[in-house]
Design an enzyme around this catalytic site. Sequence first.
Site, short mmCIF file in Angstrom:
data_model
loop_
_atom_site.label_atom_id
_atom_site.label_comp_id
_atom_site.label_asym_id
_atom_site.label_seq_id
_atom_site.Cartn_x
_atom_site.Cartn_y
_atom_site.Cartn_z
CG ASN A 90 -63.52 14.35 63.76
OD1 ASN A 90 -64.17 15.35 64.05
ND2 ASN A 90 -62.78 14.27 62.68
CD GLU A 97 -63.44 11.84 58.45
OE1 GLU A 97 -62.90 12.73 59.13
OE2 GLU A 97 -63.01 10.68 58.38
CD GLU A 117 -57.63 13.91 65.12
OE1 GLU A 117 -58.59 14.62 64.74
OE2 GLU A 117 -56.85 13.35 64.34
CE1 TYR A 146 -55.75 10.23 58.30
CE2 TYR A 146 -55.40 11.62 60.23
CZ TYR A 146 -55.97 10.52 59.64
OH TYR A 146 -56.76 9.68 60.40
CD GLU A 198 -57.37 9.16 63.75
OE1 GLU A 198 -57.42 9.90 62.73
OE2 GLU A 198 -58.18 9.22 64.68
#
EC number: 3.2.1.23
Length: 982
Positions: A125, A127, A186, A249, A285
């Site tokens: 992942n 980004e 994830e 997050y 994370e």
Amino acid sequence: MRLFALLPVLLGLISSHFVSATDNGKTTDVTWDKYSLSVKGERVYVFSGEFHYQRLPVPELWLDVFQKLRANGFNAISIYFFWSFHSASEDTFDFENGAHDVQRVFDYAKQAGLYVIARAGPYCNAETSAGGFALWASNGQMGSTRTSASSYYDRWYPWIQEIGKIIAANQITNGGPVILNQHENELQETIHSADNTVVKYMEQIKAAFSDAGIIVPSTHNEKGMRSMSWSTDYQDVGGAVNIYGLDSYPGGLSCTNPNSGFNLVRTYYQWFQNYSSSQPEYLPEFEGGWFSAWGGSFYDQCSTELSPEFADVYYKNNIGSRVTLHNIYMVMGATSWGQSAAPVVYTSYDYSAPMRETREIRDKLKQTKLIGLFTRVSSGLLQTQMEGNGTGYTSDASIYTWALRNPETHAGFYVLAHSTSSSRAVTTTSLNVNTSAGALTIPNIELAGRQSKIIVTDYQTGDGSSLLYSSAEVLTYATLDVDVIVFYLNIGQKGEFAFKDAPTHLTFKTYGNSKVSSAKSDHGTKYTYCQGDGTTVLKFSHGVLVYLLDKETAWNFFAVPTTSNPRVAPSEQILALGPYLVRTASVSGHTVSLVGDNANATSLEVYTGNSKVTQIKWNGKETPTKKTAYGSLIGSAPGAEHAKLSLPTLKSWKAQDTLPEINPDYDDSRWTVCNKTTSVNSVAPLTLPVLYSGDYGYHAGTKIYRGRFDGVTATGANITVQNGVAAGWAAWLNGVYVGGAIGDPDLAATSAELEFTSSTLRRKDNVLTVVMDYTGHDQANVKPNGSQNPRGILGATLLGGDFTSWRIQGNAGGEANIDPVRGPMNEGGLYGERLGWHLPGYKGSKTATSESPLDGVSGAAGRFYTTTFKLDLDSDLDVPIGLQLGASADAPAVVQIFMNGYQFGHYLPHIGPQTRFPFPPGVINNRGENTLAISLWALTEQGARLSQVDLVAYGAYRTGFNFNHDWSYLQPQWENNRGQYV
């Protein structure tokens, strides 16, 4: 798995709270229980930061970053290994050239004293383009990704074997820094069945890493509180890892509204109790910032995300929740250079992280350091039970408290914050605590808005001292010649502390401006003070030394390890105060030598605990040194405030046409013929032949198509292009602009009906040229096919006729990876890129003009601009340098920036937001010649030009780190063989 005793148990002293540690049956070097991780038999608080070496393609700078993290309290780094960066084509892997040499990541981490948490996917992942999948595999040939499908397995398994062998060689069992290895990323377990394809996939990954020789414990990161996945404590039907983790997050912050969000999650503890109760609480994370999208706000505008208050409140809340493995994503984001970004982000991956994209230390990192240094020495924190939580611990119900207790040492940790965590109220309260001396009430605890405090009780501070309690926060302590305790508070806040079992009639001397008073109480003597500006030192008659620091002074306090072991004992530190950064410290004879960085000259105070040391050296030079009455040394550390930073004006540009393909007579005979009638991609093309760029071996960067047809009856064409959100495209018929799309930050695919006029048509061999920008391959969550969503032309229909042929051109060599140092995603298919005009050593054609990017282009056209310039910065300076661009937002254009061959900027002035693009040393030569290239093409007939092209310095730091290397190995020169890619 098997159980073994972690700590020696003395006969007759077995505690009812004793918990055996678990291992994975492969090694006992890394074990765990419900409290914490243990490495080599010692409990450790893992305080980690996420770092992606691929986003900083200069290996020597990895050590710079790692030293900064170590100095700021971190003992570990978490690292993604992107398959896409190392594999340009099937069955090829590069772990040698330039930044692809991952062995240097492990070597520098070990040198800096950091553990490594390895995360090799195969899906990441992050980004990054295609979520880290190799782009050659992302054209559809993987089939059903992230399942047990053989088409997928056959492609990812070799990657895990290759990178896995390198990770295995660097495990702690082999003397390396790797302590944990993550499986996938994830990946939600939505069906708990052994027959489920995702469960089988996780079993495949487990076997693959084992085949590669990895024996350290496995981990996974749950994608928020959305599912319950891969825990041995919850519906384990296969695929479970050794240590469960939860990504979070929670900020909910806004760059444009500083009052939004800032809402704490206070359910982590219960979540872990429900789903991983036998394991330590792990946040693989946790929000260190957040990414910014095309058309959004630039990171420097995100004041709330950047605030030190964020780190203070959120990270301490995690401690209160009993988290003992804590990874901050990102701790430094760096740059999505080349074509490596996923479409959701632009070039900068600064992430509003504690460390800036330019490697500069933000206040957010300085505040984070206060937490890292505390967890480093707080051994009592590694085995706590939740005693309680809520608003009933304080005299003011607006304050929320976590109460943790170590069942063996009875140390208490009370974490306080406003119950409404976004509150900006200033609240003074008292706290009810339990101590070895009985129940106590600690008065006058002030919490400013968006502030959290950790109040300790029965807290060991050395071999011969302990605190009964303290309302001032403990930054760290050291056991040197005496026990040294360091407290911090905001200026004007009151602090109170008492020693445990201290001698009676204890006296002290005060050095500094904070007034300290003592008073007898039922539990001994208590010491109270109001925190003044700067530093106050108390010297007690029983030998204990206490530093009282205001918070911002504490930001420049360092407890420098004297060991390379990530686990630092309180006796293995040298204390330093004053500079921007202290990287290393050591004692030799009468001298203490420190290496560090400073923006501005500061005082330098050092406490070694060695009375024989009388001299300070800073970056190899002696500084006038005096000794204080309490045993520290005082010197000074010079800064860079008087350094001469003379950045040249960019001139002597050479310009050439970078879109000669617009001309209908351009020779494209060497291009790839698009003649496929079926695609490997499950997403069916809208028309035939297949025009997906990936089907023809072109993946990253600009692509150019040329379609041909005969006759004058065509009235237009319907073209649909998909190259990522914000990616625009333009089309020309026989050299005349006929339309396109300027790109939309909300649309990955755009369509246009191009209108032809009779004056633009020819009876034979009409040529429609389509040029398209590229913003990356999608991540897994984007419908319909995630990372395998096709790129290029989805459909092309000629209105009033039929195309007779199509050809495509992309990056030079396609999957051949002709520039292995910069790698497979650095270049696109513009003419200037294919011919290497961006590379050092290219001298330019005799037909080049002297135009600059400030002149720009008229109409829908493109130019490639090159210039050279020299820098001669002082050898002891670290000066992050970038390029500031400006352009009208009303003139849609695509701009790329190349520094010494590296594409380090993708600028869309009509979409934004980024206008300043930094270059790290090694990409730019701070002492030597540089080649700068800028490509610019206008997306409409309006034309485009730049209004500003200037070199800028972000800051300047006198440094003891060596930034002066021969960077030529990272900057391969232009070679006269590029003509084959016309």
